[in-house]
Design a protein around this motif. Structure first.
Motif, PDB file in Angstrom:
ATOM      1  N   ILE A 280       8.743  16.929  -1.306  1.00 26.64           N
ATOM      2  CA  ILE A 280       9.868  16.891  -2.247  1.00 26.64           C
ATOM      3  C   ILE A 280      11.030  17.726  -1.717  1.00 26.64           C
ATOM      4  CG2 ILE A 280      10.635  17.691  -4.527  1.00 26.64           C
ATOM      5  CD1 ILE A 280       7.940  16.787  -5.634  1.00 26.64           C
ATOM      6  N   ILE A 281      10.721  18.913  -1.182  1.00 29.24           N
ATOM      7  CA  ILE A 281      11.782  19.785  -0.660  1.00 29.24           C
ATOM      8  C   ILE A 281      12.482  19.145   0.541  1.00 29.24           C
ATOM      9  CG2 ILE A 281      12.235  21.983   0.491  1.00 29.24           C
ATOM     10  CD1 ILE A 281      10.007  23.195  -1.232  1.00 29.24           C
ATOM     11  N   VAL A 282      11.693  18.636   1.486  1.00 29.92           N
ATOM     12  CA  VAL A 282      12.279  18.039   2.691  1.00 29.92           C
ATOM     13  C   VAL A 282      13.047  16.762   2.358  1.00 29.92           C
ATOM     14  CG1 VAL A 282      11.749  16.935   4.899  1.00 29.92           C
ATOM     15  CG2 VAL A 282      10.613  19.065   4.257  1.00 29.92           C
ATOM     16  N   TYR A 283      12.480  15.911   1.520  1.00 31.66           N
ATOM     17  CA  TYR A 283      13.175  14.682   1.123  1.00 31.66           C
ATOM     18  C   TYR A 283      14.479  15.028   0.396  1.00 31.66           C
ATOM     19  CZ  TYR A 283       9.359  11.421   2.245  1.00 31.66           C
ATOM     20  OH  TYR A 283       8.428  10.645   2.899  1.00 31.66           O
ATOM     21  N   SER A 284      14.427  16.062  -0.452  1.00 35.18           N
ATOM     22  CA  SER A 284      15.636  16.464  -1.194  1.00 35.18           C
ATOM     23  C   SER A 284      16.720  16.908  -0.239  1.00 35.18           C
ATOM     24  CB  SER A 284      15.307  17.593  -2.182  1.00 35.18           C
ATOM     25  OG  SER A 284      14.354  17.182  -3.131  1.00 35.18           O
ATOM     26  N   LEU A 285      16.335  17.686   0.763  1.00 35.60           N
ATOM     27  CA  LEU A 285      17.314  18.168   1.738  1.00 35.60           C
ATOM     28  C   LEU A 285      17.915  17.000   2.521  1.00 35.60           C
ATOM     29  CD1 LEU A 285      18.463  20.870   2.622  1.00 35.60           C
ATOM     30  CD2 LEU A 285      16.713  20.977   4.400  1.00 35.60           C
ATOM     31  N   ASN A 286      17.084  16.028   2.846  1.00 37.62           N
ATOM     32  CA  ASN A 286      17.577  14.876   3.608  1.00 37.62           C
ATOM     33  C   ASN A 286      18.530  14.010   2.796  1.00 37.62           C
ATOM     34  OD1 ASN A 286      16.320  14.095   6.485  1.00 37.62           O
ATOM     35  ND2 ASN A 286      14.889  15.418   5.394  1.00 37.62           N
TER      36      ASN A 286
ATOM     37  N   ALA B  82      11.056  11.270  -8.631  1.00 38.38           N
ATOM     38  CA  ALA B  82      10.349  10.282  -7.813  1.00 38.38           C
ATOM     39  C   ALA B  82       8.951  10.788  -7.454  1.00 38.38           C
ATOM     40  CB  ALA B  82      11.148   9.997  -6.545  1.00 38.38           C
ATOM     41  N   GLY B  83       8.845  12.105  -7.180  1.00 32.95           N
ATOM     42  CA  GLY B  83       7.547  12.678  -6.829  1.00 32.95           C
ATOM     43  C   GLY B  83       6.570  12.654  -7.992  1.00 32.95           C
ATOM     44  N   VAL B  84       7.054  12.964  -9.191  1.00 32.17           N
ATOM     45  CA  VAL B  84       6.186  12.929 -10.371  1.00 32.17           C
ATOM     46  C   VAL B  84       5.720  11.496 -10.631  1.00 32.17           C
ATOM     47  CG1 VAL B  84       6.139  13.215 -12.886  1.00 32.17           C
ATOM     48  CG2 VAL B  84       7.197  14.977 -11.441  1.00 32.17           C
ATOM     49  N   THR B  85       6.656  10.546 -10.498  1.00 33.00           N
ATOM     50  CA  THR B  85       6.284   9.133 -10.681  1.00 33.00           C
ATOM     51  C   THR B  85       5.238   8.725  -9.648  1.00 33.00           C
ATOM     52  OG1 THR B  85       8.522   8.649 -11.466  1.00 33.00           O
ATOM     53  CG2 THR B  85       7.175   6.779 -10.792  1.00 33.00           C
ATOM     54  N   GLY B  86       5.444   9.149  -8.402  1.00 31.89           N
ATOM     55  CA  GLY B  86       4.490   8.813  -7.342  1.00 31.89           C
ATOM     56  C   GLY B  86       3.129   9.451  -7.574  1.00 31.89           C
ATOM     57  N   ALA B  87       3.123  10.700  -8.090  1.00 32.05           N
ATOM     58  CA  ALA B  87       1.848  11.389  -8.337  1.00 32.05           C
ATOM     59  C   ALA B  87       1.068  10.702  -9.455  1.00 32.05           C
ATOM     60  CB  ALA B  87       2.111  12.847  -8.704  1.00 32.05           C
ATOM     61  N   VAL B  88       1.783  10.312 -10.525  1.00 37.38           N
ATOM     62  CA  VAL B  88       1.123   9.599 -11.633  1.00 37.38           C
ATOM     63  C   VAL B  88       0.595   8.255 -11.145  1.00 37.38           C
ATOM     64  CG1 VAL B  88       1.503   8.488 -13.872  1.00 37.38           C
ATOM     65  CG2 VAL B  88       2.521  10.741 -13.387  1.00 37.38           C
ATOM     66  N   GLU B  89       1.415   7.574 -10.355  1.00 36.23           N
ATOM     67  CA  GLU B  89       1.021   6.268  -9.812  1.00 36.23           C
ATOM     68  C   GLU B  89      -0.235   6.402  -8.956  1.00 36.23           C
ATOM     69  OE1 GLU B  89       3.580   4.866  -6.729  1.00 36.23           O
ATOM     70  OE2 GLU B  89       3.575   2.837  -7.529  1.00 36.23           O
ATOM     71  N   GLN B  90      -0.274   7.440  -8.114  1.00 38.56           N
ATOM     72  CA  GLN B  90      -1.426   7.604  -7.229  1.00 38.56           C
ATOM     73  C   GLN B  90      -2.674   8.018  -7.999  1.00 38.56           C
ATOM     74  OE1 GLN B  90      -1.199  10.526  -4.044  1.00 38.56           O
ATOM     75  NE2 GLN B  90      -2.043   9.008  -2.646  1.00 38.56           N
TER      76      GLN B  90
ATOM     77  N   GLN C 102       0.813  -1.210   0.000  1.00 35.68           N
ATOM     78  CA  GLN C 102       0.000   0.000   0.000  1.00 35.68           C
ATOM     79  C   GLN C 102       0.855   1.273   0.000  1.00 35.68           C
ATOM     80  OE1 GLN C 102      -3.283   0.040  -0.402  1.00 35.68           O
ATOM     81  NE2 GLN C 102      -3.157  -2.193  -0.548  1.00 35.68           N
ATOM     82  N   GLU C 103       2.130   1.118  -0.254  1.00 40.95           N
ATOM     83  CA  GLU C 103       3.049   2.250  -0.183  1.00 40.95           C
ATOM     84  C   GLU C 103       3.300   2.817  -1.569  1.00 40.95           C
ATOM     85  OE1 GLU C 103       6.937   2.840   2.558  1.00 40.95           O
ATOM     86  OE2 GLU C 103       7.120   1.301   1.029  1.00 40.95           O
ATOM     87  N   SER C 104       3.230   4.148  -1.712  1.00 41.57           N
ATOM     88  CA  SER C 104       3.507   4.755  -3.015  1.00 41.57           C
ATOM     89  C   SER C 104       4.990   4.653  -3.330  1.00 41.57           C
ATOM     90  CB  SER C 104       3.076   6.222  -3.025  1.00 41.57           C
ATOM     91  OG  SER C 104       4.016   7.014  -2.342  1.00 41.57           O
ATOM     92  N   PHE C 105       5.318   4.773  -4.619  1.00 39.95           N
ATOM     93  CA  PHE C 105       6.718   4.684  -5.025  1.00 39.95           C
ATOM     94  C   PHE C 105       7.533   5.801  -4.391  1.00 39.95           C
ATOM     95  CE2 PHE C 105      10.096   5.999  -8.018  1.00 39.95           C
ATOM     96  CZ  PHE C 105      10.890   4.866  -7.915  1.00 39.95           C
ATOM     97  N   PHE C 106       6.954   6.972  -4.257  1.00 36.33           N
ATOM     98  CA  PHE C 106       7.665   8.113  -3.675  1.00 36.33           C
ATOM     99  C   PHE C 106       8.110   7.809  -2.246  1.00 36.33           C
ATOM    100  CE2 PHE C 106       7.541  12.473  -1.703  1.00 36.33           C
ATOM    101  CZ  PHE C 106       8.675  12.938  -2.342  1.00 36.33           C
ATOM    102  N   THR C 107       7.235   7.169  -1.484  1.00 35.21           N
ATOM    103  CA  THR C 107       7.579   6.784  -0.117  1.00 35.21           C
ATOM    104  C   THR C 107       8.556   5.615  -0.110  1.00 35.21           C
ATOM    105  OG1 THR C 107       5.374   7.481   0.601  1.00 35.21           O
ATOM    106  CG2 THR C 107       6.620   6.081   2.109  1.00 35.21           C
TER     107      THR C 107
END
Length: 234
Positions: free
Chosen positions: A136-142, A106-114, A47-52
């Motif tokens: 996306i901003i926080v994940y990028s920084l991490n 990854a975010g665009v892929t996850g958005a399309v997937e969802q 149940q997890e999106s690709f972005f996660t």
């Protein structure tokens, strides 16, 4: 002006090469996520999106390309007559670009997937109400922190060889403090050595400022390490 041109060229070249590696990494991760869901029905990713799903592997990927960014690029650029200073600033800009665009992809892929599978889980440590943009901003920084940690390790071993072990300790401290700032739970890798059971919760502003401070300090150490580094021509 020439120095600015060199920095821009290095930033462009390193971004293009590392983004091509990122595209291959994302493709492989996407195929693995599909297999995990459909063939093995892994409960953690069903149940997890690709972005996660790709967030944690992205940290390891960024750590690795950060480590090889010294041996893979510094020698080549110095052979071309580029100064170590220009390499440092060009590589630093490339690191920011790669971290941001990798998570954007990854975010665009996850958005399309969802869009096709709206039941997929996109919640993160930022909470279920966090927007795609802030994630996306926080994940990028991490993941940028992990790239910088890898770059720190690579520069330490390139200059000091066995003495580079000390840079591993600094890198471990960097990613551990970053995890405390963002995930409110010491997950890795310092927890291997210390038993922390207390969970910290910081305001978003503190997490941002703290992370930028950590990145700034670490970049300063990397620049000091590579400023007069002896280039290995073979």
């Amino acid at each position: 002006m020439k120095s600015r041109n060199n920095i821009g060229k290095i930033a462009t070249d390193m971004s293009a090469i590392q983004l091509s590696w990122s595209a291959i990494f994302l493709l492989i991760a996407f195929l693995i996520s599909i297999v995990a869901r459909t063939v093995f029905a892994a409960p953690d990713v069903t149940q997890e999106s690709f972005f996660t799903f790709v967030y944690q592997p992205s940290k390891i990927f960024m750590l690795v390309i950060g480590i090889i960014s010294v041996s893979g690029f510094l020698t080549f650029y110095v052979k071309q007559g580029i100064t170590r200073r220009d390499y440092f600033f060009g590589a630093a800009i490339a690191a920011f670009i790669v971290a941001l665009l990798l998570n954007t992809m990854a975010g665009v892929t996850g958005a399309v997937e969802q869009f096709f599978f709206p039941s997929l889980e996109t919640s993160s440590f930022l909470g279920p109400e966090a927007s795609w943009l802030i994630m996306i901003i926080v994940y990028s920084l991490n993941i940028l922190v992990y790239y910088i940690a890898g770059w720190l390790i690579g520069s330490g071993f390139y200059r000091f060889e066995g003495g580079g072990v000390f840079y591993i300790i600094l890198a471990v401290a960097l990613v551990s403090i970053s995890d405390i700032l963002w995930e409110f739970d010491l997950k890795n890798p310092l927890k291997i050595f210390l038993d922390f059971n207390y969970h910290w919760e910081f305001p978003l502003t503190v997490s941002f400022l703290g992370t930028f401070f950590l990145i700034g300090i670490t970049l300063w150490i990397i620049q000091a390490t590579t400023r007069r580094i002896t280039i290995k021509m073979k």
